[in-house]
Write an enzyme that holds these catalytic residues in place. Structure first.
Site, PDB file in Angstrom:
ATOM      1  N   GLY A 182      -5.210 -17.725  33.239  1.00 59.92           N
ATOM      2  CA  GLY A 182      -5.435 -18.308  34.562  1.00 59.92           C
ATOM      3  C   GLY A 182      -6.741 -19.062  34.601  1.00 59.92           C
ATOM      4  O   GLY A 182      -7.517 -19.058  33.652  1.00 59.92           O
ATOM      5  N   GLY A 209     -12.034 -21.264  40.536  1.00 59.35           N
ATOM      6  CA  GLY A 209     -13.235 -22.035  40.815  1.00 59.35           C
ATOM      7  C   GLY A 209     -14.378 -21.720  39.880  1.00 59.35           C
ATOM      8  O   GLY A 209     -15.236 -22.560  39.624  1.00 59.35           O
ATOM      9  N   GLY A 240     -13.993 -20.530  36.583  1.00 65.26           N
ATOM     10  CA  GLY A 240     -13.650 -20.978  35.236  1.00 65.26           C
ATOM     11  C   GLY A 240     -12.349 -20.351  34.763  1.00 65.26           C
ATOM     12  O   GLY A 240     -11.559 -19.823  35.554  1.00 65.26           O
ATOM     13  N   LYS A 241     -12.129 -20.386  33.462  1.00 67.48           N
ATOM     14  CA  LYS A 241     -10.895 -19.876  32.880  1.00 67.48           C
ATOM     15  C   LYS A 241     -10.957 -18.352  32.727  1.00 67.48           C
ATOM     16  O   LYS A 241     -12.024 -17.771  32.559  1.00 67.48           O
ATOM     17  CB  LYS A 241     -10.649 -20.521  31.513  1.00 67.48           C
ATOM     18  CG  LYS A 241     -10.416 -22.025  31.568  1.00 67.48           C
ATOM     19  CD  LYS A 241     -10.203 -22.600  30.171  1.00 67.48           C
ATOM     20  CE  LYS A 241      -9.978 -24.108  30.236  1.00 67.48           C
ATOM     21  NZ  LYS A 241      -9.793 -24.709  28.890  1.00 67.48           N
ATOM     22  N   VAL A 242      -9.751 -17.741  32.774  1.00 68.04           N
ATOM     23  CA  VAL A 242      -9.627 -16.296  32.598  1.00 68.04           C
ATOM     24  C   VAL A 242      -8.780 -16.040  31.348  1.00 68.04           C
ATOM     25  O   VAL A 242      -7.722 -16.660  31.167  1.00 68.04           O
ATOM     26  CB  VAL A 242      -8.973 -15.630  33.824  1.00 68.04           C
ATOM     27  CG1 VAL A 242      -8.929 -14.118  33.637  1.00 68.04           C
ATOM     28  CG2 VAL A 242      -9.739 -15.985  35.101  1.00 68.04           C
ATOM     29  N   LYS A 300     -13.372 -13.456  32.494  1.00 66.38           N
ATOM     30  CA  LYS A 300     -13.557 -14.702  33.248  1.00 66.38           C
ATOM     31  C   LYS A 300     -14.829 -15.389  32.768  1.00 66.38           C
ATOM     32  O   LYS A 300     -15.920 -14.814  32.831  1.00 66.38           O
ATOM     33  CB  LYS A 300     -13.627 -14.421  34.754  1.00 66.38           C
ATOM     34  CG  LYS A 300     -13.714 -15.664  35.608  1.00 66.38           C
ATOM     35  CD  LYS A 300     -13.447 -15.368  37.082  1.00 66.38           C
ATOM     36  CE  LYS A 300     -14.559 -14.564  37.709  1.00 66.38           C
ATOM     37  NZ  LYS A 300     -14.374 -14.449  39.183  1.00 66.38           N
ATOM     38  N   ASP A 304     -13.296 -15.435  50.666  1.00 64.10           N
ATOM     39  CA  ASP A 304     -12.278 -16.216  49.961  1.00 64.10           C
ATOM     40  C   ASP A 304     -10.997 -15.391  49.786  1.00 64.10           C
ATOM     41  O   ASP A 304     -10.428 -15.322  48.701  1.00 64.10           O
ATOM     42  CB  ASP A 304     -12.805 -16.671  48.600  1.00 64.10           C
ATOM     43  CG  ASP A 304     -11.996 -17.834  48.020  1.00 64.10           C
ATOM     44  OD1 ASP A 304     -11.264 -18.494  48.781  1.00 64.10           O
ATOM     45  OD2 ASP A 304     -12.096 -18.076  46.807  1.00 64.10           O
TER      46      ASP A 304
END
Length: 756
Positions: A520, A523, A525-527, A542, A646
């Site tokens: 995934g 906001g 970065g990549k996981v 993450k 959020d």
């Protein structure tokens, strides 16, 4: 020896002293008996000198005449020369550096020696010689099919390294004499538009190499290829050039310490990064196995670096060497190890090794490798440094991270004792990188001499300026690092619930951030999916992206918040990693992904995805209740009141048992009271479609803002569509606007029927 006062002017002494030294050396050594040479033993040629001689270290060098049985020479235009002045070379050994063979045309040395793998060492003392100016010494050196040096200028090489002389070492396979003897050819460079260019050499060594020392024996796996799972076979067709041979943590070892192969080991002080290390030595006896008996002298294995791990709070213990190498070549990296602590047991001193930020050893353990205490061992790795070889150099990084050093021990020692790096020839049999060339190398010597003073002055000013900039930047970075350490220091987090990982561990867990393990992105970065080997479980990792608008503030906020909160319906923080620019957060892995995945992402991706299960109404209700309990805990817990800011279906994760977990606290706000009327005046942050209109218009953030966003999530669960759907037209694009219209027109049941 002090010379008596001389009646001659100093310039006459400078002129005649080299000749007197040359004559004295000739008389002294000519009376000695000839060197008896065994074809399987080393040969050292004192170029430009006729007779055998003995160096200061006691080693014998043969002359060009006295070695006629094993050495032949061709080059009618060449001549033996001596330095014009001894000012620069006075501290050098007269053998071989006070004589040279020089020529403005090609000349060749041919060696009639036994076949096998050999060291070839070329010695250069780049001073001006009678009839030859050092600034015009540009030349190429070849041996058989290999180009060893190209357009090489030894003066520029030593000037860039701060040396007085230079030795270029190569390794190659010499066939039988019937297939062609070993020849080394020196040719003045014709790429420089000058008739003054010349080639020269002061000394040549040809030293036999034991079988399997650097080349792969039949049946061996070869060097481990960095970034791959295979080995690389280094065979007879591969020539190599020595880039570095470092004695880690100790002083330079001259060739006399390596009595069989005459290898020189330099200190690594200019290459180890960081000032918190100090040298440690041992007098323990070194034991050699069959594979390591010729690896290095015992003194190499008796020294290393140690580090005070408590020097700075939160500082990661690591040893890193930065080694500039030529672009566009493959490199053999040999690391020498030896465990000298007789109290160490298997598993107590595990370590990780990265080469150019790629993991090559994750759980290195000298005891587990079966070598025992005090036993020398080495490991070989092969790395490719991509780029145009004529574009200069780049840094090759070798880093060691102790994994589980004893927490009661104040100091941590490196297990790396020596580092050797060899450049492998390219497919075109070229070993030559770019020469450090000055501007307009063909300009006249007089012009360069006139410019030298002004250039040096400018260079000095530039160096001073660069040093000042470096000092300022270094101080700024230290200040920033100290500030960082305070923000995530142990006093602000619960270390029992939040572990600090090394970058080596993170790199290994994600297979160097393999794209196949990406699960995934958001906001921050990549996981990535990874395995936490410390507690043997799967985790979600993450990593801050370079393009992300989030950064240090969000990183620290999430760690501080989650490290103190634990609830069944909050995602659990496992730990974090901050190393240089890397900011990484580690969580428990959520097997079933996000709530959004099961509500509408499968539909948007083109139908039924086998990895995404449609949810029943009962499952949707349980997930919503779990998320609500998590939010309620955030708003009312005794530790700290938290406004998430959020809340959305993508930030509600589902574990193996479909339990909902609220996640992603990077932009949360932490308060000190439970009164719902309390607000924060802050910039608007969150996700379009979930933003509370009152918060958006007034910039007053309250817990009600989370409640509003959760209400939108409930509509998602009911309708099974995203909050913003670009496939729709008009107000149907917005779930909130579409729901409001359906309520206004009394079509709620129709809305559900249509969209579920």
């Amino acid at each position: 020896m002090r010379l008596p006062p001389s009646p001659f002017p100093n310039n006459i002494i400078s002129t005649f002293f080299p000749f007197l030294l040359f004559l004295l050396q000739s008389i002294t050594v000519h009376s000695s008996s000839p060197v008896q040479y065994d074809p399987q033993h080393a040969i050292a040629v004192n170029c430009g000198f006729l007779h055998n001689s003995t160096a200061v270290d006691g080693r014998q060098w043969v002359g060009e005449t006295d070695s006629a049985s094993i050495l032949s020479f061709h080059g009618p235009g060449s001549k033996p020369v001596i330095p014009l002045s001894v000012d620069r070379s006075y501290s050098l050994d007269p053998t071989p550096y006070m004589t040279a063979r020089a020529s403005r045309s090609t000349f060749t040395y041919t060696f009639h020696i036994g076949s096998g793998f050999k060291f070839i060492r070329l010695h250069f003392n780049p001073v001006s010689y009678s009839g030859f100016q050092r600034s015009t010494a540009f030349f190429t050196v070849k041996s058989g099919p290999y180009t060893l040096l190209n357009n090489f200028n030894a003066f520029l090489a030593i000037d860039s390294l701060g040396l007085k002389s230079i030795v270029k070492e190569f390794t190659l396979y010499v066939p039988d004499d019937d297939d062609g003897p070993l020849s080394i050819t020196f040719s003045p460079s014709r790429t420089i538009p000058s008739d003054e260019t010349f080639a020269f050499v002061n000394g040549i060594e040809v030293v036999p190499m034991p079988l399997g020392l650097y080349y792969t024996m039949e049946g061996d796996a070869g060097a481990y290829v960095v970034g791959q799972t295979c080995g690389f076979h280094i065979g007879k067709d591969i020539a190599m050039e020595l880039a570095y041979r470092l004695n880690v943590g100790d002083m330079k070892l001259s060739s006399v310490h390596d009595t069989n192969m005459f290898r020189e080991w330099t200190d690594d002080l200019n290459h180890i990064i960081g000032s918190s290390v100090f040298p440690v030595t041992s007098a323990n006896r070194i034991k050699y196995t069959k594979t390591s008996k010729d690896g290095a002298p015992h003194r190499v294995y008796q020294s290393s670096w140690s580090m005070n791990r408590n020097l700075q709070v939160g500082e990661e213990v690591s040893f890193t060497w930065k080694l500039p190498v030529d672009l566009g070549f493959r490199y053999l990296i040999r690391l020498h190890f030896c465990e000298l602590d007789y109290e160490v047991k298997s598993g107590q001193k595990e370590f990780s090794i990265l080469i150019n930020n790629q993991m090559v050893e994750h759980k290195g353990d000298l005891i587990r490798w079966g070598v025992g205490i005090g036993v020398a061992i080495y490991k070989d790795y092969l790395v490719t440094v991509r780029g145009d070889r004529m574009m200069g150099k780049t840094d090759l990084l070798v880093a060691l991270y102790p994994n589980n050093y004893d927490q009661s021990t104040e100091f941590v020692d490196a297990v790396i004792k020596g580092i050797e790096i060899f450049k492998l020839r390219n497919p075109d049999d070229n070993l030559a990188g770019r020469n450090p060339v000055i501007s307009h190398p063909h300009a006249s010597t007089k012009h360069r001499l006139r410019m030298r003073t002004s250039i040096n002055d400018i260079a000095t000013l530039i160096i001073v300026f660069v040093i000042l900039i470096n000092v300022i930047v270094h101080q700024f970075c230290e200040l920033k690092e100290r500030s960082w350490s305070v923000n995530i220091s142990p006093s602000l987090i619960d270390e029992a619930l939040c572990r600090r990982f090394s970058f080596a561990e993170i790199s290994f867990a994600t297979n160097n951030f393999d794209k196949k393990l990406e699960i995934g992105r958001g906001g921050f970065g990549k996981v990535y999916k990874g395995v936490n080997n410390g507690i043997e479980k799967t985790v979600a990792i993450k990593r801050l992206g370079s393009e992300s608008v989030q950064g240090e503030k969000e990183f620290i906020s999430e760690i501080k918040t989650l490290s103190k909160l634990r609830h069944k319906n909050l995602v659990s923080l496992v730990g974090y990693c901050n190393f240089g620019v890397e900011m990484i957060i580690v969580y428990d892995y959520m097997e079933h992904g996000t709530f959004a995945d099961h509500l509408h992402k499968n539909k948007r991706n083109g139908g039924n995805n086998g990895d995404v299960t449609p949810l029943t109404w009962a499952e949707r209700l349980d997930i919503c209740l779990g998320a609500a309990r998590g939010l309620d805990y955030l708003h009312t817990n005794s530790e700290q009141d938290v406004i998430h800011r959020d809340v959305k279906s993508e930030n509600i994760l589902l574990d193996l048992h479909w339990v909902a977990k609220v996640a992603d606290f990077g932009i949360c706000k932490v308060g000190t009271t439970s009164h719902t009327s309390t607000h924060f005046s802050t910039d608007v942050k969150g996700t379009i479609g979930y933003l509370d209109p009152e918060y958006f218009s007034t910039r007053r953030l309250t817990k009600k803002s989370d409640v509003y966003a959760f209400g939108v999530v409930l509509w998602e669960a009911l309708c099974g569509r995203p909050v913003v759907d670009t496939r729709m037209e008009g107000e149907q694009r917005s779930l909130v606007l579409w729901v409001k219209r359906c309520f206004k027109e009394g079509m709620v049941d129709q809305l559900i029927v249509i969209l579920v």
